[in-house]
Scaffold this motif. Structure first.
Motif, short mmCIF file in Angstrom:
data_model
loop_
_atom_site.label_atom_id
_atom_site.label_comp_id
_atom_site.label_asym_id
_atom_site.label_seq_id
_atom_site.Cartn_x
_atom_site.Cartn_y
_atom_site.Cartn_z
N TYR A 417 39.00 44.92 33.42
CA TYR A 417 39.66 44.46 34.64
C TYR A 417 41.18 44.58 34.53
O TYR A 417 41.85 45.01 35.47
CB TYR A 417 39.25 43.02 34.92
N ALA A 418 41.73 44.21 33.36
CA ALA A 418 43.19 44.22 33.19
C ALA A 418 43.75 45.62 33.39
O ALA A 418 44.80 45.80 34.00
CB ALA A 418 43.58 43.68 31.82
N ARG A 419 43.05 46.62 32.88
CA ARG A 419 43.49 48.01 33.06
C ARG A 419 43.43 48.41 34.53
O ARG A 419 44.35 49.04 35.07
CB ARG A 419 42.59 48.96 32.27
N ALA A 420 42.32 48.03 35.18
CA ALA A 420 42.15 48.37 36.59
C ALA A 420 43.27 47.75 37.41
O ALA A 420 43.87 48.39 38.28
CB ALA A 420 40.79 47.91 37.08
N LEU A 421 43.57 46.48 37.09
CA LEU A 421 44.59 45.74 37.82
C LEU A 421 45.94 46.44 37.73
O LEU A 421 46.67 46.57 38.72
CB LEU A 421 44.68 44.34 37.21
N LYS A 422 46.27 46.89 36.54
CA LYS A 422 47.56 47.57 36.31
C LYS A 422 47.64 48.84 37.15
O LYS A 422 48.65 49.11 37.80
CB LYS A 422 47.68 47.87 34.81
N LEU A 423 46.56 49.61 37.16
CA LEU A 423 46.58 50.88 37.91
C LEU A 423 46.63 50.61 39.42
O LEU A 423 47.28 51.35 40.16
CB LEU A 423 45.34 51.71 37.54
N ILE A 424 45.96 49.54 39.85
CA ILE A 424 45.98 49.19 41.27
C ILE A 424 47.36 48.70 41.68
O ILE A 424 47.88 49.05 42.74
CB ILE A 424 44.90 48.11 41.56
#
Lengths: 458, 319
Positions: A417-424
């Protein structure tokens, strides 16, 4: 003082040697933060399998929740007199680093009871298999249907239970009734986000106030809260239930397009921060926004943040994205877990159980800080059904109880989730600051996330 | 340097020669003991520091290299050899971070060091009164804790209610998006760095300036050199060793830049202020990808070593 040190070779030599040493030390320093102590695994179980729990336990939480846990300790000790409890306010987000480091170190220095956000819980479950204790053996299963629908799936994996749910934050749509009236807009008539955009334009034209605040430059990790809400309202998320990436989907493009339309129409106040941090909160307090599409906890928080606005705020369910679509979403939740390395797991579980499954505990927490419980039995208490003068006499907790009782899309946060959040966050910044095309940035974000995590795209 | 070598050569044979002359030599015990302890003493003295270094520096350094050869997922580790390093070569975010870090290095360090030279000359000037006050003033930022001043800068430079934008508005200038515009965010980081470290470098130069003998200036003046030429031909050559030192230290410090972007911008907007150290931290502590974070760490070590060696070599050649 002025001695002729200039031509002295040893002094110059010293500086040079020192410089070279500094090169080495610099390189070394870069690594010092990187090392980890691996291996030390300690799977001791509770002291005795029967009898009253005893011993001392440490609890890690943050700010308001920590204060409430602390306040309930005397009552806990009335039932469990032989358990010494130390509640520590670690602070949020500091608590995540602290837990991560302790888990990476095989659990050394970890507290017994951990307060975990839904965004971190899957990572800890999946990446640290022994990090959290399996509570099913301690009797957690009898609470399977005690909490708001969807949350048991969040805290369990097959037969194993890793935490008990505490907060259930359904998304609210808090709005300034006075500003809506001034602009001649009836908020309750807003059905979809297209209606919201149209209303926002009216409000901006008549009152000069922006519709809502977004942290355009993503100074904090949760800057894409609105995007995430718009996804959930379409029964979608960053990942699907089997863990595939769902960022390059029509739903995601629709969500980010709504954000773009808000931005292009000048309806977004650029707040440096997300709800609960100074940048966002001061915008709300200063009357710079007409709407806060924020989770349940923000309601109680508003009352103390902006007491002067008493009577101006109202609450309703967020409008749907498509006509007739879903208007409910649990946008986040928090949980109490027991550390896998805790030598006192029975006492730790007893503490979590006492705090989270006893309606009177949760009622007092809600009364004091407005932290919205996931515990269904708590909702019967009159405190959830009183008219709140801050919200113009609205029974505001009932809105959330209604929302929580509806089936909501089960979100799979996954361990990435943390990676996804950063890219979003980056994608949203590109859209709001550089006018990028939502479909294009989402396609590239999804591809990067797939490359980083090895997950496939749906 | 040569002096040290000579001493070492001379000293070595001395004990052998003196041994027979010592009074207790025949028994072989009494006199030898103090000497043995004497030889051990230096090691005993450095032992505490060495132990700490071994535990908290050497061990993590070695272990993080091992870890950089593993694919880690929390506590699950699988051998991947050079996999993490190969991944690094195809990671756009790593190169963005590298580019940002080098931009700050190339732009900010020369400006800061030039300012520090000017400042140290001013602080050393015989014309300046209240010297301790000024010195203290310029050195105070160095003592300020990194987090404190990062937060302070964040508040000062805030878009909506920051003091700097308020000041700009009072003189009719438009609001600057200090932390939220990619260009200005980089500028803000550089401003913060300059504010924090100029005084530190100035103090190093000042110490060096005080070692330049007055006679050199007097001689230059007698030869007809004006203030500028005296600065160029006396002050700057006098500062050379300190300049080399500060260039090396600042280069290392900038390549490891973490605190300022972490607190002020979080690496944003859209990765405009993402640095290598920040990316390493996020990879390890946000994404639990410790193996890859270690590989990033070792890449950083390599980059720092190359820069450091080039600088030290250049300094040597010019000697």
């Amino acid at each position: 003082m002025r001695q002729s040190g200039m031509g002295d070779p040893s002094r110059r030599g010293f500086l040079k040697v020192f410089g070279a040493a500094a090169v080495a030390a610099g390189g070394v320093g870069a690594l010092a933060g990187c090392g980890t102590v691996g291996g030390a695994k300690n799977t001791s179980s509770a002291g005795s399998a029967s009898g009253a729990p005893s011993g001392s336990i440490t609890v890690w939480s943050w700010a308001n929740p920590a204060a409430e846990l602390k306040a309930l300790v005397p009552q806990f000790n009335a039932v469990y007199p032989h358990v010494q409890v130390s509640v520590q306010d670690i602070g949020n987000p500091a608590i995540w680093d602290k837990i991560t480091i302790a888990m990476e170190a095989g659990g050394s220095g970890l507290a017994d009871v951990l307060h975990l956000g839904v965004d971190y819980l899957p990572s800890y479950i999946e990446k640290f298999p022994d990090g959290l204790a399996d509570l099913s053996g301690l009797g957690a299963n009898k609470y399977r249907s005690a909490f708001a629908p969807g949350l048991w799936e969040t805290v369990s994996r097959g037969p194993k239970v890793y935490a008990l749910p505490w907060e259930a934050n359904a998304s609210g749509f808090f709005y300034r009734e006075d500003l809506f009236q001034k602009a001649g807009v009836d908020a309750t008539s807003l059905q979809t986000w297209d209606d919201v955009i149209a209303a926002g334009k009216e409000i901006k034209a008549r009152t000069g106030v922006a519709l809502l605040a977004i942290d355009k430059s993503a100074s904090q990790a949760d800057s894409a809260n609105l995007f995430q809400l718009l996804l959930q309202l379409q029964d979608s998320f960053y990942f699907d239930i089997s863990g595939r990436i769902t960022l390059n989907t029509p739903e995601a493009v629709t969500a980010l397009t709504i954000v773009k339309q808000l931005g292009d129409a000048g309806l977004v106040f650029d707040a440096q921060g997300s709800p609960g941090s100074t940048g966002y909160d001061s915008a709300v307090k200063n009357g710079d926004v007409a709407v806060c599409p924020d989770p349940a906890w923000y309601g109680g928080y508003l009352e103390t943040l902006a007491p002067a606005d008493r009577g101006d705020w109202r609450l309703m369910l967020p409008p749907s994205v498509t006509a007739g679509g879903s208007r409910s979403a649990i946008v986040n939740s928090t949980h109490l877990a027991v550390a896998g390395t805790s030598p006192n797991q029975r006492a730790a579980f007893a503490f979590a159980e006492f705090m989270l499954t006893r309606p009177s505990s949760q009622v007092s927490v809600f009364k004091a800080k407005g932290i919205f419980p996931a515990l269904l039995d708590a909702y019967a208490d009159p405190v959830f059904h009183v008219a709140d003068p801050y919200f113009g006499g609205q029974k505001y907790a009932e809105v959330f109880i209604d929302e929580l009782s509806k089936p909501s899309y089960p979100t799979n946060y996954t361990s990435d989730y943390a990676r996804a959040l950063k890219l979003i966050d980056d994608a949203q910044t590109q859209v709001l600051q550089q006018g990028a095309d939502p479909a294009a940035v989402l396609k590239s974000a999804a591809a990067q996330l797939a490359a980083q995590t090895g997950r496939s795209q749906s | 340097m040569t002096g040290v070598h000579v001493e070492a050569h001379v000293e070595a044979p001395v004990p052998a020669r003196t041994r027979p002359e010592e009074p207790g030599a025949r028994s072989g015990r009494g006199p030898r003991r103090p000497r043995r302890y004497g030889r051990l003493a230096p090691y005993l003295f450095i032992l505490p520091a060495l132990t700490l270094f071994a535990c908290f520096q050497l061990y993590p350094i070695a272990w993080s290299f091992v870890l950089s050869l593993y694919h880690t997922d929390g506590t699950i580790q699988t051998w991947t050899g050079l996999g993490n390093y190969r991944r690094l070569l195809h990671d756009p975010l790593f190169f963005t971070a590298l580019r940002n870090t080098l931009t700050i290095l190339v732009v900010q360090v020369p400006i800061m060091l030039a300012l520090a030279v000017g400042l140290s000359v001013a602080l050393n000037s015989a014309l300046l009164r209240w010297k301790p006050l000024f010195r203290l003033g310029f050195f105070l930022p160095v003592v300020t804790a990194l987090v404190t001043y990062g937060l302070l800068m964040g508040v000062l430079l805030s878009d909506n209610n920051g003091a700097v934008n308020w000041l700009l508005s009072t003189v009719g200038l438009p609001k600057v998006h200090w932390l939220t515009d990619p260009f200005w965010a980089r500028v803000s980081i550089m401003l913060a760095l300059t504010w924090h470290y100029t005084g530190y470098n100035a103090v190093i130069y000042l110490a060096r300036l005080q070692g330049i003998p007055d006679e050199h200036y007097e001689a230059a003046a007698v030869d007809g050199a004006g203030p500028l030429r005296r600065f160029w031909h006396v002050t700057l050559p006098g500062l050379r060793p300190a300049l080399v030192l500060t260039v090396v230290l600042s280069t290392i410090g900038t390549l490891q830049l973490f605190d300022e972007p972490y607190i002020m911008t979080g690496g944003g907007p859209n990765n405009a202020t993402e640095t290598i150290a920040l990316y390493m931290y996020q990879t390890g502590f946000r994404y639990f990808d410790f193996g890859y974070a270690c590989a990033i760490g070792y890449a950083l070590v390599l980059i720092i070593s190359v820069f450091g060696l080039i600088q030290v070599r250049l300094a040597k050649e010019e000697d």
